[in-house]
Design an enzyme around this catalytic site. Sequence first.
Site, PDB file in Angstrom:
ATOM      1  N   ASP A  12       0.723  -1.162   0.049  1.00 10.63           N
ATOM      2  CA  ASP A  12      -0.037  -0.029   0.062  1.00 10.63           C
ATOM      3  C   ASP A  12       0.902   1.270  -0.154  1.00 10.63           C
ATOM      4  O   ASP A  12       2.140   1.386   0.572  1.00 10.63           O
ATOM      5  CB  ASP A  12      -0.973  -0.125   1.198  1.00 10.63           C
ATOM      6  CG  ASP A  12      -2.094   0.990   1.302  1.00 10.63           C
ATOM      7  OD1 ASP A  12      -2.336   1.379   0.039  1.00 10.63           O
ATOM      8  OD2 ASP A  12      -2.661   1.441   2.261  1.00 10.63           O
ATOM      9  N   HIS A  29       2.141   3.327  -9.032  1.00  7.19           N
ATOM     10  CA  HIS A  29       1.832   2.114  -9.313  1.00  7.19           C
ATOM     11  C   HIS A  29       3.120   1.482 -10.143  1.00  7.19           C
ATOM     12  O   HIS A  29       3.437   0.366 -10.034  1.00  7.19           O
ATOM     13  CB  HIS A  29       0.684   1.836 -10.401  1.00  7.19           C
ATOM     14  CG  HIS A  29      -0.561   2.011  -9.331  1.00  7.19           C
ATOM     15  ND1 HIS A  29      -0.716   1.839  -8.016  1.00  7.19           N
ATOM     16  CD2 HIS A  29      -1.686   2.904  -9.571  1.00  7.19           C
ATOM     17  CE1 HIS A  29      -1.795   2.192  -7.561  1.00  7.19           C
ATOM     18  NE2 HIS A  29      -2.623   2.872  -8.595  1.00  7.19           N
ATOM     19  N   LEU A 123       9.989 -20.747  -5.541  1.00  6.74           N
ATOM     20  CA  LEU A 123       9.161 -19.904  -4.624  1.00  6.74           C
ATOM     21  C   LEU A 123       7.900 -20.162  -5.013  1.00  6.74           C
ATOM     22  O   LEU A 123       7.487 -19.957  -6.238  1.00  6.74           O
ATOM     23  CB  LEU A 123       9.760 -18.547  -4.789  1.00  6.74           C
ATOM     24  CG  LEU A 123       8.795 -17.579  -4.222  1.00  6.74           C
ATOM     25  CD1 LEU A 123       8.743 -17.261  -2.620  1.00  6.74           C
ATOM     26  CD2 LEU A 123       9.248 -16.057  -4.652  1.00  6.74           C
TER      27      LEU A 123
HETATM   28  C1  IPE Z   1      -5.497  -2.608   0.124  1.00  6.77           C
HETATM   29  O1  IPE Z   1      -5.030  -1.332  -0.109  1.00  6.77           O
HETATM   30  C2  IPE Z   1      -5.456  -3.393  -1.269  1.00  6.77           C
HETATM   31  C3  IPE Z   1      -4.060  -3.601  -1.804  1.00  6.77           C
HETATM   32  C4  IPE Z   1      -3.093  -3.227  -1.339  1.00  6.77           C
HETATM   33  C5  IPE Z   1      -4.414  -4.260  -3.279  1.00  6.77           C
HETATM   34  P1  IPE Z   1      -6.094  -0.093  -0.369  1.00  6.77           P
HETATM   35  O2  IPE Z   1      -5.468   1.261  -0.326  1.00  6.77           O
HETATM   36  O3  IPE Z   1      -7.202  -0.458  -1.218  1.00  6.77           O
HETATM   37  O4  IPE Z   1      -6.851  -0.060   1.252  1.00  6.77           O
HETATM   38  P2  IPE Z   1      -7.739   0.701   2.156  1.00  6.77           P
HETATM   39  O5  IPE Z   1      -8.862   1.413   1.151  1.00  6.77           O
HETATM   40  O6  IPE Z   1      -6.832   2.205   2.387  1.00  6.77           O
HETATM   41  O7  IPE Z   1      -8.073   0.176   3.256  1.00  6.77           O
HETATM   42  C1  IPE Z   2      -1.695   0.511  -3.329  1.00  3.92           C
HETATM   43  O1  IPE Z   2      -1.418   1.642  -3.173  1.00  3.92           O
HETATM   44  C2  IPE Z   2      -1.916  -0.260  -4.656  1.00  3.92           C
HETATM   45  C3  IPE Z   2      -3.219  -0.736  -4.827  1.00  3.92           C
HETATM   46  C4  IPE Z   2      -4.206  -0.716  -4.063  1.00  3.92           C
HETATM   47  C5  IPE Z   2      -3.449  -1.255  -6.189  1.00  3.92           C
HETATM   48  P1  IPE Z   2      -2.552   2.771  -3.233  1.00  3.92           P
HETATM   49  O2  IPE Z   2      -3.000   2.973  -4.736  1.00  3.92           O
HETATM   50  O3  IPE Z   2      -3.784   2.217  -2.339  1.00  3.92           O
HETATM   51  O4  IPE Z   2      -1.826   3.930  -2.682  1.00  3.92           O
HETATM   52  P2  IPE Z   2      -2.397   5.115  -1.362  1.00  3.92           P
HETATM   53  O5  IPE Z   2      -2.931   4.139  -0.348  1.00  3.92           O
HETATM   54  O6  IPE Z   2      -3.685   5.720  -2.098  1.00  3.92           O
HETATM   55  O7  IPE Z   2      -1.198   5.832  -1.262  1.00  3.92           O
HETATM   56 MG    MG Z   3      -4.284   2.416  -0.404  1.00  2.00          MG
END
Ligand code: IPE
Ligand code: IPE
Ligand code: MG
Length: 233
Positions: A12, A29, A123
């Site tokens: 995240d 990303h 793995l």
């Molecule tokens: C969790 O992250 C999902 C992934 C890392 C794929 P999110 O960014 O979607 O989670 P919330 O919405 O902050 O809980």
């Molecule tokens: C995690 O990073 C990637 C996915 C959920 C696909 P985020 O896109 O949730 O990044 P933040 O949480 O908005 O910083």
């Molecule tokens: Mg996120």
Amino acid sequence: MVIPKHVAIIMDGNGRWAKKRLLPRVAGHVRGVKRVKEIVEHCSELGIRYLTLFAFGRENWRRPKEEVSFLMNLLSEQISKEFYKLHEKNVRIRFMGDKTRLSHAILGQVKDIEQLTSNNNKLNLNIALDYSGTYDIVQAVNRIIANSPTQPITEEIFSQYLLSYPDPDPELLIRTSGESRVSNFILWQLAYSECYFTSKLWPDFDKRALDSAIEWFNSRERRFGMTSEQLKK
Ligand code: IPE
Ligand code: IPE
Ligand code: MG
């Protein structure tokens, strides 16, 4: 140093990484994907046997359409470029999640790479895609009902219907970006995982950061309901 057999990661913070640099979210990303490559390689070097990565959750379909399609394209590109290289490194790749909402093209790629790598054994890489922990439990219940509606269910039988079967449960869960929630990632399987929350954003989570998480894991006493004194005997 004990190396966990199975590590699960909620990757995240990509959006915030980009925002800090005044870049569009999707730039985060792209950076995040580079870290996936580094972390997969490092897990393999360390002798970790199972790595489960939360790539896209069922709730992530709620994001703007443009971001969702960027993520799907990025995934498709990764499968065709990087995942084939992982096959040469003896990595077994499996996708877990509800595959019904994926495009035909991605579904085809997913099936091909799963089949191609199915006999690899260095793995085991699990990609949680269109996954949620609550979905996993409900799909298990539905398959149990369909298979043997009258048989009493034990914890052991139930776990055989989860999408992660037959992998062992992760000993270590890592979540980056400072959030201390599970966001509907694996639930049942986390029953006894050590949970490591770091403020590092995913694009900054390098192999040293993984080493630190494993060091932290080694400092934990896993008691499984027993007392410290019992464990020291
Ligand atoms: C969790 O992250 C999902 C992934 C890392 C794929 P999110 O960014 O979607 O989670 P919330 O919405 O902050 O809980
Ligand atoms: C995690 O990073 C990637 C996915 C959920 C696909 P985020 O896109 O949730 O990044 P933040 O949480 O908005 O910083
Ligand atoms: Mg996120």
